[in-house]
Design a protein around this motif. Structure first.
Motif, PDB file in Angstrom:
ATOM      1  N   GLN A 104      -4.379 -18.938  39.557  1.00 33.44           N
ATOM      2  CA  GLN A 104      -4.412 -17.991  40.419  1.00 33.44           C
ATOM      3  C   GLN A 104      -4.169 -18.013  41.783  1.00 33.44           C
ATOM      4  OE1 GLN A 104      -4.810 -14.663  39.178  1.00 33.44           O
ATOM      5  NE2 GLN A 104      -4.958 -15.846  37.254  1.00 33.44           N
ATOM      6  N   GLY A 105      -3.705 -19.469  41.971  1.00 33.47           N
ATOM      7  CA  GLY A 105      -3.258 -19.950  43.297  1.00 33.47           C
ATOM      8  C   GLY A 105      -4.211 -20.732  44.055  1.00 33.47           C
ATOM      9  N   VAL A 106      -5.304 -21.066  43.581  1.00 35.08           N
ATOM     10  CA  VAL A 106      -6.290 -21.689  44.496  1.00 35.08           C
ATOM     11  C   VAL A 106      -5.699 -23.218  44.480  1.00 35.08           C
ATOM     12  CG1 VAL A 106      -8.719 -22.859  44.315  1.00 35.08           C
ATOM     13  CG2 VAL A 106      -8.195 -20.507  43.740  1.00 35.08           C
ATOM     14  N   THR A 107      -6.102 -23.995  45.711  1.00 39.27           N
ATOM     15  CA  THR A 107      -5.803 -25.232  45.873  1.00 39.27           C
ATOM     16  C   THR A 107      -5.971 -26.225  44.629  1.00 39.27           C
ATOM     17  OG1 THR A 107      -6.107 -27.275  47.438  1.00 39.27           O
ATOM     18  CG2 THR A 107      -8.164 -25.863  46.901  1.00 39.27           C
ATOM     19  N   PRO A 108      -5.018 -27.074  44.311  1.00 41.73           N
ATOM     20  CA  PRO A 108      -5.059 -28.073  43.503  1.00 41.73           C
ATOM     21  C   PRO A 108      -6.162 -29.269  43.730  1.00 41.73           C
ATOM     22  CG  PRO A 108      -2.712 -28.009  44.298  1.00 41.73           C
ATOM     23  CD  PRO A 108      -3.473 -27.307  45.108  1.00 41.73           C
ATOM     24  N   LEU A 109      -6.939 -29.039  44.550  1.00 46.94           N
ATOM     25  CA  LEU A 109      -8.221 -30.008  44.874  1.00 46.94           C
ATOM     26  C   LEU A 109      -9.021 -29.357  43.794  1.00 46.94           C
ATOM     27  CD1 LEU A 109      -8.809 -29.968  48.821  1.00 46.94           C
ATOM     28  CD2 LEU A 109      -8.114 -31.896  47.196  1.00 46.94           C
ATOM     29  N   VAL A 110      -9.189 -28.236  43.306  1.00 47.82           N
ATOM     30  CA  VAL A 110     -10.173 -27.792  42.323  1.00 47.82           C
ATOM     31  C   VAL A 110     -10.005 -28.757  40.932  1.00 47.82           C
ATOM     32  CG1 VAL A 110      -8.779 -25.860  41.248  1.00 47.82           C
ATOM     33  CG2 VAL A 110     -11.157 -25.709  41.285  1.00 47.82           C
ATOM     34  N   LEU A 111      -8.499 -29.063  40.694  1.00 50.01           N
ATOM     35  CA  LEU A 111      -8.282 -29.880  39.448  1.00 50.01           C
ATOM     36  C   LEU A 111      -9.133 -31.176  39.559  1.00 50.01           C
ATOM     37  CD1 LEU A 111      -4.656 -29.097  39.199  1.00 50.01           C
ATOM     38  CD2 LEU A 111      -6.474 -28.047  37.933  1.00 50.01           C
ATOM     39  N   GLY A 112      -9.545 -31.595  40.533  1.00 48.03           N
ATOM     40  CA  GLY A 112     -10.304 -32.998  40.706  1.00 48.03           C
ATOM     41  C   GLY A 112     -11.707 -32.844  40.042  1.00 48.03           C
ATOM     42  N   PHE A 113     -12.263 -31.746  40.505  1.00 46.05           N
ATOM     43  CA  PHE A 113     -13.536 -31.172  39.783  1.00 46.05           C
ATOM     44  C   PHE A 113     -13.487 -30.956  38.370  1.00 46.05           C
ATOM     45  CE2 PHE A 113     -14.043 -30.052  44.283  1.00 46.05           C
ATOM     46  CZ  PHE A 113     -15.418 -30.794  44.716  1.00 46.05           C
ATOM     47  N   THR A 114     -12.511 -30.217  37.891  1.00 48.28           N
ATOM     48  CA  THR A 114     -12.173 -29.835  36.441  1.00 48.28           C
ATOM     49  C   THR A 114     -11.964 -31.265  35.730  1.00 48.28           C
ATOM     50  OG1 THR A 114     -10.679 -28.068  37.395  1.00 48.28           O
ATOM     51  CG2 THR A 114     -10.684 -28.620  35.010  1.00 48.28           C
ATOM     52  N   VAL A 115     -11.434 -32.315  36.249  1.00 45.79           N
ATOM     53  CA  VAL A 115     -11.092 -33.423  35.530  1.00 45.79           C
ATOM     54  C   VAL A 115     -12.557 -34.007  35.296  1.00 45.79           C
ATOM     55  CG1 VAL A 115     -10.329 -35.683  35.633  1.00 45.79           C
ATOM     56  CG2 VAL A 115      -8.723 -34.049  36.128  1.00 45.79           C
ATOM     57  N   LEU A 116     -13.385 -34.200  36.350  1.00 48.19           N
ATOM     58  CA  LEU A 116     -14.576 -34.489  35.933  1.00 48.19           C
ATOM     59  C   LEU A 116     -15.542 -33.590  34.979  1.00 48.19           C
ATOM     60  CD1 LEU A 116     -15.289 -35.726  39.644  1.00 48.19           C
ATOM     61  CD2 LEU A 116     -14.717 -37.455  37.684  1.00 48.19           C
ATOM     62  N   GLU A 117     -15.344 -32.415  35.263  1.00 50.13           N
ATOM     63  CA  GLU A 117     -16.149 -31.659  34.390  1.00 50.13           C
ATOM     64  C   GLU A 117     -15.806 -31.872  32.876  1.00 50.13           C
ATOM     65  OE1 GLU A 117     -18.788 -29.365  34.804  1.00 50.13           O
ATOM     66  OE2 GLU A 117     -18.700 -30.032  36.904  1.00 50.13           O
ATOM     67  N   VAL A 118     -14.368 -31.929  32.546  1.00 46.80           N
ATOM     68  CA  VAL A 118     -13.995 -32.178  31.193  1.00 46.80           C
ATOM     69  C   VAL A 118     -14.366 -33.530  30.862  1.00 46.80           C
ATOM     70  CG1 VAL A 118     -11.995 -32.648  29.837  1.00 46.80           C
ATOM     71  CG2 VAL A 118     -12.177 -30.548  31.428  1.00 46.80           C
ATOM     72  N   ALA A 119     -14.442 -34.683  31.665  1.00 47.93           N
ATOM     73  CA  ALA A 119     -14.656 -35.996  31.306  1.00 47.93           C
ATOM     74  C   ALA A 119     -16.225 -35.990  30.862  1.00 47.93           C
ATOM     75  CB  ALA A 119     -14.550 -37.005  32.236  1.00 47.93           C
ATOM     76  N   PHE A 120     -17.109 -35.372  31.792  1.00 45.65           N
ATOM     77  CA  PHE A 120     -18.608 -35.384  31.469  1.00 45.65           C
ATOM     78  C   PHE A 120     -18.828 -34.543  30.368  1.00 45.65           C
ATOM     79  CE2 PHE A 120     -19.073 -37.391  35.625  1.00 45.65           C
ATOM     80  CZ  PHE A 120     -20.138 -38.280  35.328  1.00 45.65           C
ATOM     81  N   GLY A 121     -18.054 -33.530  30.353  1.00 43.03           N
ATOM     82  CA  GLY A 121     -18.291 -32.794  28.798  1.00 43.03           C
ATOM     83  C   GLY A 121     -18.050 -33.467  27.620  1.00 43.03           C
ATOM     84  N   LEU A 122     -17.012 -34.115  27.725  1.00 41.49           N
ATOM     85  CA  LEU A 122     -16.571 -35.128  26.504  1.00 41.49           C
ATOM     86  C   LEU A 122     -17.506 -36.200  26.226  1.00 41.49           C
ATOM     87  CD1 LEU A 122     -12.822 -34.851  27.069  1.00 41.49           C
ATOM     88  CD2 LEU A 122     -14.054 -33.737  25.090  1.00 41.49           C
ATOM     89  N   TRP A 123     -17.953 -36.807  27.256  1.00 42.49           N
ATOM     90  CA  TRP A 123     -18.871 -37.744  27.067  1.00 42.49           C
ATOM     91  C   TRP A 123     -20.293 -37.436  26.654  1.00 42.49           C
ATOM     92  CZ3 TRP A 123     -22.551 -39.680  31.419  1.00 42.49           C
ATOM     93  CH2 TRP A 123     -23.239 -40.969  31.134  1.00 42.49           C
ATOM     94  N   GLN A 124     -20.759 -36.316  27.096  1.00 43.02           N
ATOM     95  CA  GLN A 124     -21.990 -35.881  26.673  1.00 43.02           C
ATOM     96  C   GLN A 124     -22.000 -34.987  25.223  1.00 43.02           C
ATOM     97  OE1 GLN A 124     -25.169 -33.965  29.411  1.00 43.02           O
ATOM     98  NE2 GLN A 124     -23.901 -32.465  29.084  1.00 43.02           N
ATOM     99  N   GLY A 125     -20.661 -34.327  24.961  1.00 44.91           N
ATOM    100  CA  GLY A 125     -20.395 -33.750  23.592  1.00 44.91           C
ATOM    101  C   GLY A 125     -20.470 -34.870  22.735  1.00 44.91           C
TER     102      GLY A 125
END
Length: 146
Positions: A104-125
């Motif tokens: 929707q146009g928010v700064t790409p900085l949010v993708l840094g958080f997204t990468v970590l969310e996915v990484a921790f989700g995969l690790w925990q899953g």
């Protein structure tokens, strides 16, 4: 995977959440974090919108930060498979909403958080899957011998 090892993964995920989200939990720390991220956004000349600092922005950041900090403390204190599974699902939701905001146009900085969310989700899953597989194998062995 033993339940003890799974508990360490759940605690590791909780520690990450505490370290990353505590600055969102108070108006003062959130304003400092917002300013720092805004500086990075501008210094790197990133595309996308940077949200204005309004009372509503602060409130929403504080609500998210407070809930995640409390949730992390619960998982630190009680690192159960159930809380780990719920957290894994929450990470999928967070990553989805972050990707939606980026699209929707928010700064790409949010993708840094997204990468970590996915990484921790995969690790925990993965840890949960290993633990459940081990528990199922143990039940089968017990039913054959018992």
């Amino acid at each position: 995977m033993t339940e003890d090892r799974l508990s360490r993964v759940v605690r590791g995920s909780a520690l990450y959440d505490l370290l990353v989200t505590w600055p969102f939990a108070t108006p003062w720390s959130f304003m400092a974090l917002h300013g720092l991220l805004q500086q990075w956004h501008e210094a790197w000349q990133l595309p996308g919108a940077w949200p204005a600092m309004t009372p509503l922005t602060v409130l929403m950041g504080n609500l998210m930060g407070t809930v995640v900090v409390v949730w992390a403390l619960a998982r630190w204190r009680h690192p159960t498979p159930t809380l780990g599974a719920l957290d894994t699902a929450a990470r999928l939701a967070f990553a989805t909403w972050q990707l939606h905001a980026f699209m929707q146009g928010v700064t790409p900085l949010v993708l840094g958080f997204t990468v970590l969310e996915v990484a921790f989700g995969l690790w925990q899953g993965w840890a949960l899957w290993q633990w459940r597989r081990g528990a199922a194998q143990m039940q089968r062995r017990q039913s054959l011998t018992g």
